[in-house]
Design an enzyme around this catalytic site. Structure first.
Site, PDB file in Angstrom:
ATOM      1  CB  ALA A  92     -10.047   7.709  -0.657  1.00 48.51           C
TER       2      ALA A  92
ATOM      3  CB  SER B  62     -13.586  13.095   7.184  1.00 48.17           C
ATOM      4  OG  SER B  62     -15.178  13.561   7.488  1.00 48.17           O
TER       5      SER B  62
ATOM      6  CG  LEU C 293     -15.237  11.423  11.555  1.00 49.21           C
ATOM      7  CD1 LEU C 293     -15.285  11.110  13.398  1.00 49.21           C
ATOM      8  CD2 LEU C 293     -13.923  12.271  10.988  1.00 49.21           C
TER       9      LEU C 293
ATOM     10  CE1 TYR D   3     -23.574   6.072  14.873  1.00 49.41           C
ATOM     11  CE2 TYR D   3     -24.295   4.099  13.273  1.00 49.41           C
ATOM     12  CZ  TYR D   3     -24.075   5.537  14.879  1.00 49.41           C
ATOM     13  OH  TYR D   3     -25.617   5.195  14.689  1.00 49.41           O
TER      14      TYR D   3
ATOM     15  CE1 TYR E 226     -23.388   3.911   9.438  1.00 48.79           C
ATOM     16  CE2 TYR E 226     -21.965   1.800   9.708  1.00 48.79           C
ATOM     17  CZ  TYR E 226     -22.074   3.162   9.702  1.00 48.79           C
ATOM     18  OH  TYR E 226     -20.783   4.037   9.217  1.00 48.79           O
TER      19      TYR E 226
ATOM     20  CG  LEU F  16     -23.751  15.867  12.360  1.00 46.05           C
ATOM     21  CD1 LEU F  16     -23.838  16.904  13.023  1.00 46.05           C
ATOM     22  CD2 LEU F  16     -22.133  15.857  11.369  1.00 46.05           C
TER      23      LEU F  16
ATOM     24  CB  SER G 227     -23.321  14.328   7.429  1.00 44.06           C
ATOM     25  OG  SER G 227     -23.725  13.311   7.171  1.00 44.06           O
ATOM     26  NE  ARG G 228     -23.947  14.846  -0.680  1.00 48.25           N
ATOM     27  CZ  ARG G 228     -24.332  14.855  -1.782  1.00 48.25           C
ATOM     28  NH1 ARG G 228     -25.165  16.037  -2.077  1.00 48.25           N
ATOM     29  NH2 ARG G 228     -24.365  14.045  -2.984  1.00 48.25           N
ATOM     30  CB  ALA G 229     -22.516  10.588   4.749  1.00 42.92           C
TER      31      ALA G 229
HETATM   32  P1  NAI Z   1     -20.042  13.799   4.912  1.00 43.43           P
HETATM   33  O1  NAI Z   1     -20.868  13.078   3.567  1.00 43.43           O
HETATM   34  O2  NAI Z   1     -19.906  15.223   5.088  1.00 43.43           O
HETATM   35  O3  NAI Z   1     -18.643  13.276   4.347  1.00 43.43           O
HETATM   36  C1  NAI Z   1     -18.586  12.087   3.722  1.00 43.43           C
HETATM   37  C2  NAI Z   1     -17.020  12.774   2.756  1.00 43.43           C
HETATM   38  O4  NAI Z   1     -16.507  12.054   1.682  1.00 43.43           O
HETATM   39  C3  NAI Z   1     -18.166  13.347   1.483  1.00 43.43           C
HETATM   40  O5  NAI Z   1     -18.050  14.582   1.308  1.00 43.43           O
HETATM   41  C4  NAI Z   1     -17.712  12.712   0.370  1.00 43.43           C
HETATM   42  O6  NAI Z   1     -17.967  13.969  -0.950  1.00 43.43           O
HETATM   43  C5  NAI Z   1     -16.453  12.064   0.835  1.00 43.43           C
HETATM   44  N1  NAI Z   1     -16.393  10.415  -0.540  1.00 43.43           N
HETATM   45  C6  NAI Z   1     -17.168   9.776  -0.802  1.00 43.43           C
HETATM   46  N2  NAI Z   1     -16.774   8.741  -1.372  1.00 43.43           N
HETATM   47  C7  NAI Z   1     -14.888   9.653  -1.115  1.00 43.43           C
HETATM   48  C8  NAI Z   1     -13.951   9.055  -2.187  1.00 43.43           C
HETATM   49  N3  NAI Z   1     -14.133   7.986  -2.891  1.00 43.43           N
HETATM   50  N4  NAI Z   1     -12.721   9.787  -2.192  1.00 43.43           N
HETATM   51  C9  NAI Z   1     -13.019  10.954  -1.587  1.00 43.43           C
HETATM   52  N5  NAI Z   1     -14.091  11.458  -1.201  1.00 43.43           N
HETATM   53  C10 NAI Z   1     -15.183  10.940  -0.590  1.00 43.43           C
HETATM   54  O7  NAI Z   1     -20.783  12.831   6.423  1.00 43.43           O
HETATM   55  P2  NAI Z   1     -20.294  12.553   7.390  1.00 43.43           P
HETATM   56  O8  NAI Z   1     -21.391  11.924   8.040  1.00 43.43           O
HETATM   57  O9  NAI Z   1     -19.721  14.226   7.718  1.00 43.43           O
HETATM   58  O10 NAI Z   1     -18.879  11.317   6.942  1.00 43.43           O
HETATM   59  C11 NAI Z   1     -18.036  11.578   7.381  1.00 43.43           C
HETATM   60  C12 NAI Z   1     -17.256  10.367   8.697  1.00 43.43           C
HETATM   61  O11 NAI Z   1     -17.684  10.399   9.708  1.00 43.43           O
HETATM   62  C13 NAI Z   1     -17.857   9.039   7.779  1.00 43.43           C
HETATM   63  O12 NAI Z   1     -16.202   8.561   7.917  1.00 43.43           O
HETATM   64  C14 NAI Z   1     -18.828   8.459   9.017  1.00 43.43           C
HETATM   65  O13 NAI Z   1     -18.684   7.027   8.512  1.00 43.43           O
HETATM   66  C15 NAI Z   1     -18.563   8.873  10.033  1.00 43.43           C
HETATM   67  N6  NAI Z   1     -19.418   9.087  10.815  1.00 43.43           N
HETATM   68  C16 NAI Z   1     -20.285  10.114  10.507  1.00 43.43           C
HETATM   69  C17 NAI Z   1     -21.552   9.653  11.311  1.00 43.43           C
HETATM   70  C18 NAI Z   1     -22.858  10.978  11.574  1.00 43.43           C
HETATM   71  O14 NAI Z   1     -24.348  10.269  11.929  1.00 43.43           O
HETATM   72  N7  NAI Z   1     -22.729  10.823   9.942  1.00 43.43           N
HETATM   73  C19 NAI Z   1     -21.423   9.036  13.111  1.00 43.43           C
HETATM   74  C20 NAI Z   1     -20.342   8.554  13.280  1.00 43.43           C
HETATM   75  C21 NAI Z   1     -18.824   8.612  12.524  1.00 43.43           C
END
Ligand code: NAI
Length: 292
Positions: free
Chosen positions: A74, A120, A176, A178, A188, A226, A228-230
């Site tokens: 993306a 996401s 999503l 934060y 952060y 959460l 998550s991996r990120a």
């Molecule tokens: P996640 O690691 O499951 O999801 C992030 C995904 O983005 C991964 O699958 C990664 O491969 C993908 N990604 C990264 N760069 C990319 C690119 N250039 N093109 C396509 N895909 C790409 O982690 P999470 O935490 O579930 O993140 C999802 C959303 O939730 C994010 O926007 C994150 O900022 C948001 N969020 C997460 C919180 C947390 O505590 N985990 C809290 C609040 C928001």
């Protein structure tokens, strides 16, 4: 029911994207996902080998079906944007048509239209990002800051721009965010707090533009922490989870499913008058002024 969703940012079964896919599938939607190109092989082979079967289980006992997995990066809108070193990178060579514009074209060719678009994803897990995100804003480089905005904020504008023409009227898009966008969350860093502030502001402007032009709703979910991996990559996630459990009005750990269910609500006709909002799914932590 009968709706089709495209969820960008699913590469394992731990994140919010996966949970949103499950909640939408449980509500009867057909699921398409966009997976970051370098993560595609592992994700698809894990899916095939049944590694995710346990977490594919829906409330009715059936397994979530993912109709198609699209490679996606993306950060690039079309092939002209892709630099030579990425084009020839061996993690990208095996896939094709993974820029945002091409993915939207492929989905259009394959399915004609969608009803729900989910973003996401946040800045990629490459080492340059990890180096940046842990940095205070004062120490963030210009390129690190712009990379955060590109991957975490503009990526949503680009996805909506290219998908909106194939989102059926009455459809919905969700991203999503934060709370670090509006309150100080030390740690952060790297411009991620700025990127989320941009994403939230864009949610309002895009709600207006996409609402008028396409009858599409635009909302963002401000989710609690959460593992998550990120989030693990950022490094302070356990502290944030403990802080929330100690201080939020609801003293329980947030599950990804709770965010998935909120997303399913926002994507459904039950939320047909809700657009341009930041929707908190965080056990109420955002409402606290001090921790007690
Ligand atoms: P996640 O690691 O499951 O999801 C992030 C995904 O983005 C991964 O699958 C990664 O491969 C993908 N990604 C990264 N760069 C990319 C690119 N250039 N093109 C396509 N895909 C790409 O982690 P999470 O935490 O579930 O993140 C999802 C959303 O939730 C994010 O926007 C994150 O900022 C948001 N969020 C997460 C919180 C947390 O505590 N985990 C809290 C609040 C928001």
């Amino acid at each position: 029911t009968g709706k089709r969703a495209f969820i960008a940012g699913v590469a394992d079964d731990n994140g919010y994207g996966w949970a949103i896919a499950k909640s939408l599938a449980a509500a009867g939607a057909e699921i398409l996902v966009g997976t970051w190109v370098p993560a595609l092989n592992i994700f698809e082979s894990s899916l095939r080998r049944g590694k995710f079967d346990e977490s594919r289980k829906l409330p009715d006992g059936s397994l979530m079906q993912i109709t198609k997995v699209y490679p996606l990066d993306a950060v690039y809108d079309n092939p002209e944007d892709v630099p030579e070193d990425v084009k020839t990178n061996k993690r990208y060579l095996g896939s094709s048509n993974w820029t945002v514009e091409e993915v939207a074209q492929s989905v259009k060719q394959d399915f004609g239209s969608i009803d729900i678009l989910v973003h996401s994803l946040a800045n990629g897990p490459e080492s340059t990002f990890l180096e940046q995100v842990t940095k205070p804003l004062l120490d963030t480089s210009r390129s690190g800051y712009l990379a955060a905005i590109s991957a975490s904020s503009y990526s949503f504008i680009s996805l909506l721009k290219h998908f909106a023409p194939i989102i059926n009227p009455g459809g919905a898009s969700i991203s999503l965010t934060y709370i670090a966008s509006e309150r100080i969350i030390p740690g952060y860093g790297g411009g991620m707090s700025s990127a989320k502030a941009a994403l939230e502001s864009d949610t309002r402007v895009l709600a207006f533009e996409a609402g008028r032009k396409h009858k599409v709703r635009v909302n963002t979910i401000s989710a609690g922490p959460l593992r998550s991996r990120a989030a693990k990559a950022i490094g302070f996630i356990d502290m944030m989870i403990d802080y929330s459990s100690a201080n939020a009005p609801l003293q329980k750990e947030l599950s990804a499913e709770e965010v998935g269910n909120a997303a399913a609500f926002l994507a459904s006709p039950l939320a047909s008058a809700i657009t341009g909002t930041v929707f908190y799914v965080d056990n109420g932590l955002n409402a606290m002024g001090v921790g007690v």
